[in-house]
Scaffold this motif. Structure first.
Motif, PDB file in Angstrom:
ATOM      1  N   ASP A 238       3.715  -1.599   2.061  1.00 32.82           N
ATOM      2  CA  ASP A 238       3.133  -2.173   3.284  1.00 32.82           C
ATOM      3  C   ASP A 238       3.678  -3.597   3.439  1.00 32.82           C
ATOM      4  N   LYS A 241       1.901  -6.784   4.619  1.00 37.56           N
ATOM      5  CA  LYS A 241       0.785  -7.293   3.798  1.00 37.56           C
ATOM      6  C   LYS A 241       1.244  -7.824   2.441  1.00 37.56           C
ATOM      7  N   SER A 251      10.467  -1.092   4.136  1.00 40.07           N
ATOM      8  CA  SER A 251       9.395  -0.181   3.744  1.00 40.07           C
ATOM      9  C   SER A 251       9.953   0.897   2.811  1.00 40.07           C
TER      10      SER A 251
END
Ligand code: PEP
Ligand code: MN
Length: 264
Positions: A238, A241, A251
């Motif tokens: 993620d 974050k 990713s």
């Protein structure tokens, strides 16, 4: 026959058990053998959490997560900033039932104290099995002799060259043109010369060259024109974050496309 690439993917920093095992599974599914994640992450300026505690990475808390990943067949890679980090990683992984053969350690670009570089190599000789390799990233400033000098110091400490991997992460910005606003500027010619001069495998780190996702893709593609021996690239389950380098991490769902570009 073409040489097998040395590809290393994983988050900038180790954050949680979940994060590490999610990445390890994604790598295993794709037959990628090496995962990165830094245990120690001092920031450019001191940063504190809500409780006022200095944020400097999870440290040895990551040992059981890494141990588990080694038992999934993944080689785990992390940066050692001090000689004692070598002991902490090796012993931490052994204590947690992991496989000490499946570890890779690296000297980061800011770690430019030659005594520390030699001590890291010496502690590795004492603590790590011969399958454990040491990766050397270039220093932040452009200087081929200094970069090759790190290798000479490490080898001078008795560390076998067969256990050394090099990595180009670009050089700090000077007055050169930088139309794409890269975080660090690659010097393709110097990287290739160091590769030739040392005879060692040379990886490219598009993440710390690029600094943004668009630039990471750009550098990954540009690097494919040169005979690099693999890539180290930051991927995160993620990325937005992520606690560090959120802007540049790709990713884990990008892995298939990344592998298509850099080759296996
Ligand atoms: C890293 O790879 O985690 C890192 C901090 O890179 P560098 O030492 O090249 O800045
Ligand atoms: Mn990073």
């Amino acid at each position: 026959m073409e040489r097998q690439k040395i590809n290393i993917f994983g988050p900038c920093a180790a954050e949680s058990h979940d994060q590490i095992i999610t990445v390890a599974n994604a790598l295993k599914e794709r037959n990628v053998g090496i995962m990165r994640a830094s245990w120690w992450k001092p920031r450019s300026e001191p940063v504190f959490d809500a409780k006022g505690k200095l944020i400097e990475g999870v440290g040895t808390k990551a040992a059981p997560w890494f141990a588990e990943a080694t038992n999934m067949g993944i080689t785990v890679a992390t940066e050692v900033m001090l000689p004692i980090h070598v002991k902490q990683v090796m012993r931490g992984i052994i204590k947690n039932g992991g496989n000490p053969e499946k570890i890779l350690l690296w000297l980061g670009s800011r770690n430019q104290n030659q005594l520390i570089q030699r001590r890291v190599a010496e502690v590795m000789l004492d603590e790590a099995p011969s399958s454990v390799k040491l990766m050397i990233k270039n220093q932040p400033w452009q200087d081929r002799k200094h970069w090759v000098g790190i290798v000479k110091h490490v080898v001078g400490a008795g560390f076998p060259p067969e256990r050394i991997i090099m990595c180009h992460r670009g050089f700090a910005l000077g007055n050169e043109p930088n139309p794409n606003r890269l975080r660090n500027l690659p010097n393709w010619e110097m990287a290739m010369r160091v590769r030739e001069k040392t005879g060692l495998p040379m990886l490219i780190d598009p993440s710390h060259v690029g600094g943004t996702r668009a630039n990471v893709w750009r550098i990954l593609k540009e690097a494919a024109q040169f005979p690099f021996d693999g890539v180290m690239l930051e991927v995160h389950p993620d990325p937005d974050k992520a606690t560090t380098d959120a802007k540049q991490q790709l990713s884990i769902t990008d892995l298939d496309q990344i592998l298509q570009i850099c080759g296996k």
